[in-house]
Design a protein around this motif. Structure first.
Motif, short mmCIF file in Angstrom:
data_model
loop_
_atom_site.label_atom_id
_atom_site.label_comp_id
_atom_site.label_asym_id
_atom_site.label_seq_id
_atom_site.Cartn_x
_atom_site.Cartn_y
_atom_site.Cartn_z
N GLU A 260 7.37 31.22 51.12
CA GLU A 260 7.24 32.11 52.26
C GLU A 260 6.48 31.41 53.39
N SER A 261 6.77 31.83 54.61
CA SER A 261 6.06 31.34 55.79
C SER A 261 6.12 32.41 56.86
N GLY A 262 5.31 32.21 57.91
CA GLY A 262 5.37 33.11 59.06
C GLY A 262 4.24 34.12 59.14
N GLY A 263 3.40 34.15 58.12
CA GLY A 263 2.27 35.08 58.18
C GLY A 263 1.23 34.62 59.19
N GLY A 264 0.25 35.48 59.41
CA GLY A 264 -0.81 35.12 60.35
C GLY A 264 -1.60 36.33 60.76
N LEU A 265 -2.39 36.13 61.80
CA LEU A 265 -3.22 37.19 62.35
C LEU A 265 -2.57 37.72 63.63
N VAL A 266 -2.42 39.02 63.71
CA VAL A 266 -1.79 39.63 64.88
C VAL A 266 -2.51 40.93 65.21
N GLN A 267 -2.50 41.31 66.46
CA GLN A 267 -3.11 42.58 66.85
C GLN A 267 -2.18 43.74 66.53
N ALA A 268 -2.76 44.89 66.36
CA ALA A 268 -1.96 46.08 66.13
C ALA A 268 -0.95 46.25 67.26
N GLY A 269 0.27 46.60 66.87
CA GLY A 269 1.35 46.72 67.83
C GLY A 269 2.17 45.47 67.99
N GLY A 270 1.69 44.37 67.46
CA GLY A 270 2.38 43.10 67.56
C GLY A 270 3.48 42.95 66.52
N SER A 271 4.07 41.75 66.52
CA SER A 271 5.20 41.47 65.63
C SER A 271 5.01 40.14 64.92
N LEU A 272 5.62 40.05 63.77
CA LEU A 272 5.70 38.80 63.02
C LEU A 272 7.06 38.74 62.35
N ARG A 273 7.55 37.53 62.15
CA ARG A 273 8.76 37.35 61.35
C ARG A 273 8.43 36.44 60.18
#
Length: 124
Positions: free
Chosen positions: A6-19
């Motif tokens: 797996e890859s693509g994780g991280g830290l994001v603010q609420a309301g944001g997006s990740l793939r």
């Protein structure tokens, strides 16, 4: 044997997006149903989404409906999880998994191979 990364994780603010991406190697990827699960600290691993071999049918936990989208590219041996409108409660380690048999998509026991996971942290 199937290896999943797996890859693509991280830290994001609420309301944001990740793939998230999950690359598979080993046996024929296109023969398997695929799923995403997640596990938050102190909690059980829970179902997030799944996709059929053809990719025509998808399944989601209520928590992700309307926000998450699972997709697969059999030519690239990869399954994706697009996550939009992220919430702090989505914070968890996300795992992809392979299901060889015909058990329910929603149960961990239906999946035979698992990746090591990728951390998703959503800040408020």
């Amino acid at each position: 044997q199937v290896q999943l990364v797996e890859s693509g994780g991280g830290l994001v603010q609420a309301g944001g997006s990740l793939r998230l991406s999950c690359a598979a190697s080993g046996r024929t990827f296109s023969n398997y149903r695929m799923g995403w699960f997640r596990q938050a600290p102190g909690k059980e691993r829970e179902f997030v989404a799944a996709i059929t071999i053809s990719g025509k049918n998808t399944y989601y936990a209520d928590s992700g409906k309307g926000r998450f989208t699972i997709a697969r590219d059999n030519a690239k041996n990869t399954v994706y999880l697009q996550m939009n409108s992220l919430k702090p409660e989505d914070t968890a380690v996300y795992y992809c998994a392979v299901a060889r048999s015909s058990g329910s998509y929603y149960y961990k026991s239906s999946y035979d191979y698992w990746g090591q996971g990728t951390q998703v942290t959503v800040s408020s």
